[in-house]
Design a protein around this motif. Structure first.
Motif, short mmCIF file in Angstrom:
data_model
loop_
_atom_site.label_atom_id
_atom_site.label_comp_id
_atom_site.label_asym_id
_atom_site.label_seq_id
_atom_site.Cartn_x
_atom_site.Cartn_y
_atom_site.Cartn_z
N TRP A 1 4.22 -19.21 -61.06
CA TRP A 1 4.31 -19.92 -59.79
C TRP A 1 2.93 -20.21 -59.22
O TRP A 1 2.70 -21.23 -58.57
N LEU A 2 1.96 -19.31 -59.54
CA LEU A 2 0.60 -19.49 -59.06
C LEU A 2 -0.12 -20.57 -59.88
O LEU A 2 -0.95 -21.31 -59.35
N THR B 1 1.09 -23.71 -58.31
CA THR B 1 0.43 -23.91 -57.02
C THR B 1 -0.94 -24.55 -57.21
O THR B 1 -1.32 -25.48 -56.49
N HIS C 1 -2.04 -28.24 -55.72
CA HIS C 1 -2.57 -27.92 -54.39
C HIS C 1 -3.39 -29.04 -53.75
O HIS C 1 -3.50 -29.08 -52.52
N ASP D 1 -4.54 -31.27 -47.16
CA ASP D 1 -3.73 -30.06 -47.18
C ASP D 1 -3.66 -29.44 -45.79
O ASP D 1 -4.44 -29.77 -44.91
N TYR E 1 -3.17 -25.93 -45.48
CA TYR E 1 -3.38 -24.49 -45.51
C TYR E 1 -4.84 -24.19 -45.20
O TYR E 1 -5.70 -25.05 -45.30
N ASN F 1 1.16 -13.72 -46.44
CA ASN F 1 0.78 -14.86 -47.27
C ASN F 1 -0.72 -14.87 -47.57
O ASN F 1 -1.15 -15.31 -48.64
N PHE G 1 -5.92 -17.02 -54.47
CA PHE G 1 -5.94 -18.42 -54.89
C PHE G 1 -7.25 -19.11 -54.51
O PHE G 1 -7.79 -19.92 -55.27
N SER H 1 0.92 -31.14 -51.38
CA SER H 1 1.08 -29.98 -52.23
C SER H 1 2.23 -29.10 -51.79
O SER H 1 2.97 -28.57 -52.60
N TYR H 2 2.37 -28.92 -50.49
CA TYR H 2 3.36 -28.00 -49.99
C TYR H 2 4.56 -28.72 -49.40
O TYR H 2 5.33 -28.16 -48.64
N PHE I 1 9.15 -19.98 -55.29
CA PHE I 1 8.02 -19.16 -54.86
C PHE I 1 8.52 -17.79 -54.40
O PHE I 1 9.64 -17.66 -53.94
N TRP J 1 5.62 -21.77 -48.56
CA TRP J 1 4.77 -22.94 -48.44
C TRP J 1 5.63 -24.18 -48.52
O TRP J 1 5.22 -25.24 -48.18
#
Length: 261
Positions: free
Chosen positions: A92-93, A96, A100, A174, A176, A194, A201, A245-246, A255, A261
């Motif tokens: 999953w990472l 991401t 991203h 993004d 984040y 988170n 990351f 991305s999210y 996730f 996210w």
């Protein structure tokens, strides 16, 4: 692999980077971010595959990056491959990392052709005092928000512990933010949880860049299979969130439960 980004170097690229941040810090106001979200919320949605969107980044170079001037598809794959090497079981990472920065397609004419300062660079909260840790903080002094009493206090328009979901971030590719200490007073318990993964990351996002590019054709089958695994065959661009991305709704269930996210 991990080092420090050098924003203090004196060369032609660093001058370009600082100018981008100067324009960003002046123009990325609370009102601007609200207007841009309203504008893009009203646009028709466009569908394409995740990999098609990745390939569009062959034509995008991030002018805010002090380290590298390679096409952004290389940045996506270098980040993803570095994480894949160190965290082979956290697929999953890997995903991401792959998606991203897809929001940088906003730089392309078919997605609005926005100026670099309105798309790339570090993300920061608006509607409250700017933290001195933000890159090229000194240029905020020319921002209308810097002198606005409604936005110039520590909390500004927010309440302590309101949660980052309720904080308006600067408009860009993004939504984040990597927080190493700044703005923690706005975070809630979910944000704190988170943050643990986001700190991991962030290292690969910033410090996995290299002039030695990834062989796209070699790694493409793995990422196509991963996209299929989590059922991300289609994806809505120009989604109400500025972070493409999210905005991948189908990925939410895949996730880990505490990473929404």
């Amino acid at each position: 692999m991990f080092g420090c980004r050098d924003y203090e170097a004196k060369n032609k690229r660093s001058e370009m980077v600082e100018e981008l941040y100067r324009l960003s810090h002046i123009n990325q106001t609370y009102d601007f971010a609200k207007r841009m979200r309203a504008k893009y919320r009203s646009l028709d949605h466009v569908e394409m595959s995740i990999w098609e969107c990745c390939e569009l980044l062959n034509d995008v170079v991030d002018e805010s990056d002090p380290d590298l001037d390679e096409p952004q598809i290389q940045h996506l794959l270098q980040s993803a491959e570095a994480i894949r090497k160190d965290y082979p079981n956290q697929d999953w990472l890997h995903l991401t990392a792959l998606i991203h920065d897809l929001g940088k397609v906003l730089l392309l004419p078919s997605f609005g052709g926005l100026l670099q300062w309105a798309v790339v660079g570090d993300t920061f909260p608006l509607g409250c005092a700017f933290d001195p840790s933000i890159v090229h903080y000194e240029h905020f002094k020319s921002s209308p928000d810097y002198k606005n009493p409604a936005y110039s206090t520590q909390l500004g328009v927010y309440s302590e512990g309101c949660g980052l979901d309720n904080v308006l971030m600067s408009w860009g590719h993004d939504d984040y933010m990597y927080l190493s200490g700044a703005y923690k007073y706005l975070m809630n318990e979910e944000d704190a949880e988170n943050l643990k993964w986001l700190q991991i990351f962030n290292k690969y996002d910033l410090y996995s860049k290299s002039k030695s590019g990834v062989d796209v054709d070699k790694v493409k089958p793995y990422y196509i299979s991963l996209i299929k695994k989590v059922k991300l065959q289609r994806f809505l661009t120009l989604f109400p969130s500025s972070s493409f991305s999210y905005a991948v709704i189908d990925a939410m269930q895949y996730f880990p439960p505490k990473l929404k996210w």
